[in-house]
Design a protein around this motif. Structure first.
Motif, PDB file in Angstrom:
ATOM      1  N   GLU A   1       0.609  -0.900  -0.303  1.00  0.00           N
ATOM      2  CA  GLU A   1      -0.189  -0.157   0.058  1.00  0.00           C
ATOM      3  C   GLU A   1       1.157   1.346   0.041  1.00  0.00           C
ATOM      4  O   GLU A   1       0.872   2.124  -0.518  1.00  0.00           O
ATOM      5  CB  GLU A   1      -1.104  -0.019   1.209  1.00  0.00           C
ATOM      6  CG  GLU A   1      -1.956   1.123   1.640  1.00  0.00           C
ATOM      7  CD  GLU A   1      -3.083   1.266   2.542  1.00  0.00           C
ATOM      8  OE1 GLU A   1      -4.205   0.974   2.450  1.00  0.00           O
ATOM      9  OE2 GLU A   1      -2.365   0.822   3.811  1.00  0.00           O
TER      10      GLU A   1
ATOM     11  N   GLU B   1      -8.571  -1.958   0.234  1.00  0.00           N
ATOM     12  CA  GLU B   1      -8.808  -1.003  -0.886  1.00  0.00           C
ATOM     13  C   GLU B   1     -10.494  -0.401  -1.080  1.00  0.00           C
ATOM     14  O   GLU B   1     -10.769   0.508  -0.938  1.00  0.00           O
ATOM     15  CB  GLU B   1      -7.709  -0.544  -2.529  1.00  0.00           C
ATOM     16  CG  GLU B   1      -6.608  -0.516  -1.727  1.00  0.00           C
ATOM     17  CD  GLU B   1      -5.894  -0.696  -3.544  1.00  0.00           C
ATOM     18  OE1 GLU B   1      -4.888   0.443  -3.401  1.00  0.00           O
ATOM     19  OE2 GLU B   1      -6.605  -0.921  -4.315  1.00  0.00           O
TER      20      GLU B   1
ATOM     21  N   ASP C   1     -12.023  -2.621   3.326  1.00  0.00           N
ATOM     22  CA  ASP C   1     -11.629  -2.664   4.014  1.00  0.00           C
ATOM     23  C   ASP C   1     -11.884  -3.542   5.760  1.00  0.00           C
ATOM     24  O   ASP C   1     -12.398  -2.819   5.697  1.00  0.00           O
ATOM     25  CB  ASP C   1     -11.484  -0.902   4.767  1.00  0.00           C
ATOM     26  CG  ASP C   1     -10.592  -1.049   5.340  1.00  0.00           C
ATOM     27  OD1 ASP C   1      -9.740  -1.642   6.317  1.00  0.00           O
ATOM     28  OD2 ASP C   1     -10.751   0.332   6.067  1.00  0.00           O
TER      29      ASP C   1
END
Length: 325
Positions: free
Chosen positions: A23, A148, A151
């Protein structure tokens, strides 16, 4: 020295680090900050990364070469027709030679035993880029994609796998369970999950209150799912059995009937390449599909793994600004 063979070999915290690191690097790449990019580019400058591939690839090759280039390393693709591996030279000898000249080896091979041989004889980290039992890079990418869009850190999710018992679900199931998601696996009658994976998954579930279910009923698995996932029904090397396999997988295509059982905001995932018997066009290209974001995230998964296992020598506590190499 740490190698990445399977998600099963990592602690929950270590796997979480890989997802968070992926991420992080996605944000770095998207920001396009020259100073930040230059800082990352010197981390493996002057190093070589070997890609030992016995099987053809699109996403794995592009993402691995892209990650190597991002960190300043020179990727060296070594396909099955490029080197002597398995032809005139043993795994032992080839591994000794290659690992003496590179900083790590990304290996996309046939049998799991081949990964084990590489690990046994290599002087540098081995990154399993696919074997017949595991596909850990895909699991890092998949969990990042789920994070993404839905969650899992804030929501209790159910992941439903509709398809074969293969390397992709072996690592994905373990990965999702580690991150607190429930997993329902549906395979056709006559196809069973690897007992080693099931036992490992049940142990994880005992420790964190997740649920692992295996069924031969695709509708049962899809009911109330947050994510529907499938993969090829006919893996590379199984083309000879296509007719029999397609007959066995009747009722396992992800289509509007099956997806109607999932939650209204469900997401559809597929690691690609995709064939029509696995999923219909309206699902694959529809509003619920996140397959192309999933494919892009393979790049950031490769970056995360290279950062932790190569640049920081397997030290999961070292942050992305650390350089232990």
């Amino acid at each position: 020295m740490r190698h990445l063979v399977s998600i099963k070999d990592l602690s929950n915290e270590e796997f979480s680090v890989l997802v968070d690191r992926a991420e992080h690097y996605k944000k770095v790449v998207k920001a396009g900050n020259l100073t930040e990019n230059q800082k990352n580019h010197v981390k493996l400058i002057g190093k070589t990364v070997a890609l030992v591939f016995s099987k053809r690839s699109t996403r794995t090759r592009i993402s691995t070469e892209g990650a190597a280039a991002f960190f300043g390393a020179q990727p060296m693709f070594l396909g099955k027709d490029d080197i002597q591996l398995g032809v005139n030279e043993s795994f032992h000898d080839t591994t000794k030679v290659i690992s003496s000249m590179v900083s790590c080896i990304f290996a996309r091979v046939n049998k799991h035993s081949e990964i084990q041989q590489l690990v046994e004889h290599s002087q540098v980290p081995i990154i399993n880029s696919l074997c017949d039992k595991f596909h850990p890079l895909q699991a890092v990418c998949d969990v990042l994609t789920i994070k993404e869009h839905l969650d899992y850190t804030k929501n209790k999710l159910k992941i439903a796998w509709i398809g074969d018992a293969n390397n992709v679900i072996n690592d994905m199931a373990i990965a999702c369970l580690k991150m607190g998601m429930d997993v329902a696996i549906s395979t056709p009658p006559g196809i069973e999950m690897d007992p080693e994976i099931i036992n490992a998954g049940l142990e994880i579930s005992k420790g964190n209150g997740t649920k692992l279910e295996c069924t031969h009923n695709s509708k049962e698995a899809a009911t109330n799912a947050d994510v529907l996932v499938t993969d090829t029904f006919i893996s590379m090397g199984e083309e000879f059995a296509k007719v029999a396999k397609l007959k066995q997988f009747r009722g396992f295509q992800v289509n509007s009937e099956l997806s109607s059982l999932a939650k209204p905001n469900y997401k559809f995932m597929h690691c690609l390449p995709r064939h029509h018997e696995e999923v219909t066009d309206d699902i694959f290209y529809g509003d619920h599909s996140i397959v192309f974001e999933e494919a892009e995230n393979r790049l950031y998964a490769a970056m995360a793994v290279m950062d932790v296992f190569v640049i920081n020598k397997g030290d999961f506590s070292a942050g992305p600004d650390s350089v232990l190499n």
